[in-house]
Design a protein around this motif. Sequence first.
Motif, PDB file in Angstrom:
ATOM      1  N   ILE A  19      -4.901  -1.520  12.427  1.00  0.00           N
ATOM      2  CA  ILE A  19      -4.515  -2.708  11.667  1.00  0.00           C
ATOM      3  C   ILE A  19      -4.817  -4.005  12.404  1.00  0.00           C
ATOM      4  N   LYS A  20      -5.108  -3.932  13.688  1.00  0.00           N
ATOM      5  CA  LYS A  20      -5.450  -5.144  14.439  1.00  0.00           C
ATOM      6  C   LYS A  20      -6.780  -5.740  13.973  1.00  0.00           C
ATOM      7  N   ASN A  21      -7.585  -4.960  13.260  1.00  0.00           N
ATOM      8  CA  ASN A  21      -8.883  -5.440  12.774  1.00  0.00           C
ATOM      9  C   ASN A  21      -8.791  -6.150  11.426  1.00  0.00           C
ATOM     10  N   SER A  22      -7.588  -6.438  10.959  1.00  0.00           N
ATOM     11  CA  SER A  22      -7.387  -7.064   9.657  1.00  0.00           C
ATOM     12  C   SER A  22      -7.915  -8.500   9.634  1.00  0.00           C
ATOM     13  N   PRO A  23      -8.992  -8.776   8.879  1.00  0.00           N
ATOM     14  CA  PRO A  23      -9.529 -10.137   8.843  1.00  0.00           C
ATOM     15  C   PRO A  23      -8.887 -11.047   7.791  1.00  0.00           C
ATOM     16  N   PHE A  30       1.997  -5.645   6.953  1.00  0.00           N
ATOM     17  CA  PHE A  30       1.709  -4.333   6.384  1.00  0.00           C
ATOM     18  C   PHE A  30       2.829  -3.332   6.617  1.00  0.00           C
ATOM     19  N   LYS A  31       3.041  -2.510   5.616  1.00  0.00           N
ATOM     20  CA  LYS A  31       3.918  -1.344   5.706  1.00  0.00           C
ATOM     21  C   LYS A  31       3.050  -0.115   5.505  1.00  0.00           C
ATOM     22  N   LYS A  32       3.428   0.973   6.126  1.00  0.00           N
ATOM     23  CA  LYS A  32       2.680   2.228   5.998  1.00  0.00           C
ATOM     24  C   LYS A  32       2.739   2.707   4.551  1.00  0.00           C
ATOM     25  N   GLY A  33       1.591   3.030   3.986  1.00  0.00           N
ATOM     26  CA  GLY A  33       1.538   3.565   2.629  1.00  0.00           C
ATOM     27  C   GLY A  33       1.948   5.028   2.602  1.00  0.00           C
ATOM     28  N   THR A  34       2.255   5.519   1.428  1.00  0.00           N
ATOM     29  CA  THR A  34       2.634   6.922   1.262  1.00  0.00           C
ATOM     30  C   THR A  34       1.730   7.567   0.224  1.00  0.00           C
ATOM     31  N   GLY A  35       1.620   8.891   0.300  1.00  0.00           N
ATOM     32  CA  GLY A  35       0.817   9.620  -0.678  1.00  0.00           C
ATOM     33  C   GLY A  35      -0.626   9.160  -0.684  1.00  0.00           C
ATOM     34  N   ASP A  36      -1.148   8.854  -1.875  1.00  0.00           N
ATOM     35  CA  ASP A  36      -2.538   8.436  -2.017  1.00  0.00           C
ATOM     36  C   ASP A  36      -2.694   6.916  -1.988  1.00  0.00           C
ATOM     37  N   GLN A  37      -1.634   6.199  -1.574  1.00  0.00           N
ATOM     38  CA  GLN A  37      -1.735   4.754  -1.421  1.00  0.00           C
ATOM     39  C   GLN A  37      -2.623   4.445  -0.226  1.00  0.00           C
ATOM     40  N   ALA A  38      -2.994   3.181  -0.097  1.00  0.00           N
ATOM     41  CA  ALA A  38      -3.738   2.754   1.082  1.00  0.00           C
ATOM     42  C   ALA A  38      -2.912   3.068   2.327  1.00  0.00           C
ATOM     43  N   LEU A  39      -3.582   3.273   3.454  1.00  0.00           N
ATOM     44  CA  LEU A  39      -2.860   3.581   4.690  1.00  0.00           C
ATOM     45  C   LEU A  39      -1.836   2.503   5.026  1.00  0.00           C
ATOM     46  N   TYR A  40      -2.213   1.233   4.818  1.00  0.00           N
ATOM     47  CA  TYR A  40      -1.285   0.124   5.010  1.00  0.00           C
ATOM     48  C   TYR A  40      -1.358  -0.775   3.791  1.00  0.00           C
ATOM     49  N   ARG A  41      -0.195  -1.274   3.369  1.00  0.00           N
ATOM     50  CA  ARG A  41      -0.166  -2.106   2.171  1.00  0.00           C
ATOM     51  C   ARG A  41       0.968  -3.104   2.225  1.00  0.00           C
ATOM     52  N   TYR A  42       0.845  -4.113   1.396  1.00  0.00           N
ATOM     53  CA  TYR A  42       1.903  -5.096   1.221  1.00  0.00           C
ATOM     54  C   TYR A  42       1.941  -5.461  -0.251  1.00  0.00           C
ATOM     55  N   VAL A  43       3.136  -5.493  -0.825  1.00  0.00           N
ATOM     56  CA  VAL A  43       3.334  -5.944  -2.192  1.00  0.00           C
ATOM     57  C   VAL A  43       4.453  -6.972  -2.167  1.00  0.00           C
ATOM     58  N   ASN A  44       4.171  -8.169  -2.647  1.00  0.00           N
ATOM     59  CA  ASN A  44       5.179  -9.218  -2.707  1.00  0.00           C
ATOM     60  C   ASN A  44       6.250  -8.794  -3.710  1.00  0.00           C
ATOM     61  N   LEU A 167       0.125 -12.081  -3.055  1.00  0.00           N
ATOM     62  CA  LEU A 167       0.735 -11.151  -3.996  1.00  0.00           C
ATOM     63  C   LEU A 167       0.692  -9.718  -3.481  1.00  0.00           C
ATOM     64  N   GLY A 168      -0.373  -9.381  -2.773  1.00  0.00           N
ATOM     65  CA  GLY A 168      -0.508  -8.024  -2.262  1.00  0.00           C
ATOM     66  C   GLY A 168      -1.695  -7.921  -1.326  1.00  0.00           C
ATOM     67  N   ALA A 169      -1.674  -6.871  -0.524  1.00  0.00           N
ATOM     68  CA  ALA A 169      -2.781  -6.620   0.406  1.00  0.00           C
ATOM     69  C   ALA A 169      -2.820  -5.133   0.707  1.00  0.00           C
ATOM     70  N   ALA A 170      -3.984  -4.658   1.080  1.00  0.00           N
ATOM     71  CA  ALA A 170      -4.140  -3.248   1.443  1.00  0.00           C
ATOM     72  C   ALA A 170      -5.226  -3.121   2.501  1.00  0.00           C
ATOM     73  N   LEU A 171      -5.019  -2.181   3.391  1.00  0.00           N
ATOM     74  CA  LEU A 171      -5.997  -1.853   4.431  1.00  0.00           C
ATOM     75  C   LEU A 171      -6.124  -0.343   4.432  1.00  0.00           C
ATOM     76  N   ASP A 172      -7.331   0.155   4.214  1.00  0.00           N
ATOM     77  CA  ASP A 172      -7.503   1.598   4.078  1.00  0.00           C
ATOM     78  C   ASP A 172      -8.804   2.038   4.736  1.00  0.00           C
ATOM     79  N   ARG A 173      -8.841   3.288   5.103  1.00  0.00           N
ATOM     80  CA  ARG A 173     -10.038   3.919   5.666  1.00  0.00           C
ATOM     81  C   ARG A 173     -10.269   5.212   4.919  1.00  0.00           C
TER      82      ARG A 173
END
Length: 189
Positions: A19-23, A30-44, A167-173
């Motif tokens: 997550i340090k590579n977040s531009p 970010f919070k850790k996602g669950t299931g098939d969500q992005a690995l890290y996500r944020y929802v306002n 409003l929201g953000a996601a970081l996934d691999r």
Amino acid sequence: ALWLGGCAVGSYQARNVDIKNSPLVNPSIFKKGTGDQALYRYVNPAVNIKQYSKIIIDPVMIQKDGELDQKELHNYQTLANNAYVYLTQAMEKDFTIVKSPEPGTFRIQMAIIDADSSKPVRNTLSTIVPIGMGLSVIKFAATGKQSGVGEITVEMKITDANTGELLGAALDRRVGGKELINLWSSWSN
């Protein structure tokens, strides 16, 4: 081994992403996602998404463009262009695409942080040759990525187009899977 080596799996979520590579956003949100969500996500939590009916989609950014040679830059730019087209096609089903901020408009920004093509020879050998399949299973158990497949790391940020409120953000691999039909295509999955 047969499941990993022979099934037509386009891609799957990787086990981790740095997550340090977040531009696009401060990684601390970010919070850790669950299931098939992005690995890290944020929802306002204060946002009512139903108030938005229009969308602005910015061109997809390439995070590593200063580090890439001409061939790599061309591949990344092709990925970015394709991502923009697919994102636009998916979003226009539910939202009106606009070019400038209007009431009820949100903005999507997307960045390709890292990408690696598959290696066709290694991918083929680790898909159809028994010893290669075994080595691919071992690599998958140790790293979460099969032998010879590609991967991509992407971040997305959604803001109110008028106020800039996040409003929201996601970081996934995502990691490529084994598809017999596309073994010789470096960027298919």
